[in-house]
Scaffold this motif. Structure first.
Motif, short mmCIF file in Angstrom:
data_model
loop_
_atom_site.label_atom_id
_atom_site.label_comp_id
_atom_site.label_asym_id
_atom_site.label_seq_id
_atom_site.Cartn_x
_atom_site.Cartn_y
_atom_site.Cartn_z
N ASP A 272 19.07 28.35 87.69
CA ASP A 272 18.03 29.05 88.46
C ASP A 272 16.92 28.08 88.88
O ASP A 272 16.71 27.02 88.27
N GLU A 273 16.23 28.46 89.96
CA GLU A 273 15.25 27.57 90.60
C GLU A 273 14.12 27.17 89.65
O GLU A 273 13.60 26.06 89.72
N LYS A 274 13.75 28.10 88.76
CA LYS A 274 12.63 27.80 87.86
C LYS A 274 13.01 26.67 86.89
O LYS A 274 12.23 25.74 86.67
N HIS A 275 14.21 26.75 86.35
CA HIS A 275 14.67 25.72 85.42
C HIS A 275 14.75 24.37 86.14
O HIS A 275 14.33 23.33 85.61
N LYS A 276 15.24 24.42 87.39
CA LYS A 276 15.34 23.20 88.20
C LYS A 276 13.98 22.56 88.39
O LYS A 276 13.80 21.36 88.26
N LYS A 277 13.00 23.41 88.76
CA LYS A 277 11.65 22.91 89.01
C LYS A 277 11.04 22.33 87.73
O LYS A 277 10.37 21.29 87.76
N ASN A 278 11.29 23.01 86.61
CA ASN A 278 10.76 22.50 85.34
C ASN A 278 11.34 21.12 85.02
O ASN A 278 10.62 20.23 84.56
N ILE A 279 12.63 20.97 85.26
CA ILE A 279 13.27 19.66 84.98
C ILE A 279 12.66 18.61 85.91
O ILE A 279 12.32 17.50 85.49
N SER A 280 12.49 18.96 87.19
CA SER A 280 11.94 18.01 88.16
C SER A 280 10.52 17.59 87.76
O SER A 280 10.18 16.40 87.78
N LYS A 281 9.71 18.54 87.36
CA LYS A 281 8.34 18.21 86.94
C LYS A 281 8.34 17.35 85.68
O LYS A 281 7.56 16.40 85.55
N PHE A 282 9.24 17.69 84.77
CA PHE A 282 9.36 16.89 83.54
C PHE A 282 9.77 15.45 83.87
O PHE A 282 9.19 14.49 83.35
N LEU A 283 10.73 15.31 84.78
CA LEU A 283 11.19 13.96 85.16
C LEU A 283 10.06 13.17 85.82
O LEU A 283 9.90 11.98 85.57
N SER A 284 9.27 13.83 86.68
CA SER A 284 8.14 13.14 87.31
C SER A 284 7.18 12.63 86.25
O SER A 284 6.74 11.48 86.30
N LEU A 285 6.88 13.47 85.29
CA LEU A 285 5.95 13.08 84.23
C LEU A 285 6.49 11.88 83.44
O LEU A 285 5.81 10.88 83.26
N ILE A 286 7.74 11.99 83.02
CA ILE A 286 8.31 10.96 82.15
C ILE A 286 8.62 9.67 82.91
O ILE A 286 8.33 8.57 82.42
N LEU A 287 9.19 9.79 84.10
CA LEU A 287 9.67 8.59 84.79
C LEU A 287 8.60 7.91 85.63
O LEU A 287 8.72 6.75 85.99
N ARG A 288 7.51 8.66 85.95
CA ARG A 288 6.44 8.04 86.75
C ARG A 288 5.21 7.68 85.93
O ARG A 288 4.50 6.75 86.27
N HIS A 289 4.93 8.48 84.91
CA HIS A 289 3.62 8.36 84.28
C HIS A 289 3.62 8.07 82.78
O HIS A 289 2.86 7.23 82.33
N SER A 290 4.44 8.77 82.01
CA SER A 290 4.29 8.59 80.56
C SER A 290 5.60 8.74 79.79
O SER A 290 5.79 9.71 79.06
N PRO A 291 6.50 7.75 79.93
CA PRO A 291 7.75 7.79 79.18
C PRO A 291 7.51 7.77 77.67
O PRO A 291 8.33 8.29 76.90
N GLU A 292 6.37 7.22 77.26
CA GLU A 292 6.11 7.10 75.82
C GLU A 292 5.94 8.46 75.15
O GLU A 292 6.12 8.56 73.94
N THR A 293 5.65 9.51 75.92
CA THR A 293 5.49 10.83 75.27
C THR A 293 6.79 11.28 74.61
O THR A 293 6.76 12.08 73.69
N ILE A 294 7.95 10.78 75.07
CA ILE A 294 9.21 11.11 74.37
C ILE A 294 9.84 9.82 73.79
O ILE A 294 11.05 9.77 73.54
N HIS A 295 9.00 8.79 73.63
CA HIS A 295 9.47 7.51 73.06
C HIS A 295 10.63 6.91 73.84
O HIS A 295 11.57 6.37 73.27
N LEU A 296 10.51 7.03 75.15
CA LEU A 296 11.55 6.47 76.02
C LEU A 296 11.01 5.16 76.59
O LEU A 296 9.85 5.07 76.97
N GLN A 297 11.88 4.16 76.65
CA GLN A 297 11.46 2.89 77.25
C GLN A 297 12.14 2.72 78.60
O GLN A 297 13.36 2.84 78.70
N LEU A 298 11.34 2.44 79.63
CA LEU A 298 11.92 2.14 80.94
C LEU A 298 12.10 0.64 81.04
O LEU A 298 11.33 -0.12 80.44
#
Ligand code: HQG
Length: 177
Positions: A2-28
């Protein structure tokens, strides 16, 4: 999905991949790539690799891209963290556009367009796109940017994988107010 789940994933990816990967201890890596399996495993939002593929493929602005074998993913632009997109300088069209709002104009007239919290200043290739960008903040004001002249003056431009023009800043003399 559903569109809502899609949008949530997209927003989450923007946050993690553009701004703060460290919030989930991910290293780019230095070019902004994350390992897909690691991202899914560490993500605080649950999604499958199939759902991730669908989000990337159907994203309205094509914000994210996989590498050739889909083992890595990154945001194509919009970062605030210091990564090197490794783009080659490109010749821009004669004019590009920037969508903003009236309350910023006095400051833009004085100091030009600045990248603010992002790694680059973002410019649009058409007025309609710039209008959409500006309208995120209110009634949009579109500035014409003399990108051809900037290029002739030796200022570098890059084109992100999803078609956004990037540069460091635009001095007031290159802006038609
Ligand atoms: C303004 C979205 C005062 C600038 C969009 C903008 C885009 C100044 C804001 C992408 C200024 C920065 C980027 C100055 C610039 N004084 N204000 N000297 N210079 N500004 O969000 O371009 O959906 O960092 O006009 O579609 O609005 O996230 O930049 O209003 O492509 O994928 O400072 O973000 O894409 O805001 O948007 P932003 P932007 P996504």
């Amino acid at each position: 999905m559903d569109e809502k789940h899609k949008k949530n994933i997209s927003k989450f990816l923007s946050l993690i991949l553009r701004h703060s990967p460290e919030t989930i201890h991910l290293q780019l890596d230095p070019n902004g790539w994350a390992d897909v399996d690691e991202l899914i495993q560490k993500s605080s939002l649950r999604f499958t690799s199939e759902e991730l593929e669908e989000v990337v493929e159907t994203n309205d602005k094509q914000r994210f891209a996989f590498n050739a074998d889909h083992t890595r993913i990154r945001a194509s632009q919009g970062h605030s963290i210091d990564i090197n997109l490794d783009l080659q300088p490109q010749q821009p069209p004669e004019f590009l556009y920037h969508g903003t709002v009236a309350k910023f104009l006095a400051s833009i007239q004085k100091e030009g367009l600045q990248k603010m919290s992002r790694q680059h200043l973002h410019l649009s290739h058409d007025r309609q796109t710039a209008e959409k960008v500006g309208s995120r903040r209110g009634s949009p004001v579109i500035l014409n940017i003399k990108s051809g002249q900037m290029h002739r003056d030796g200022i570098l431009f890059y084109l992100s994988d999803n078609g956004v023009w990037l540069t460091d800043q635009v001095s007031p003399q290159y802006i038609d107010f």
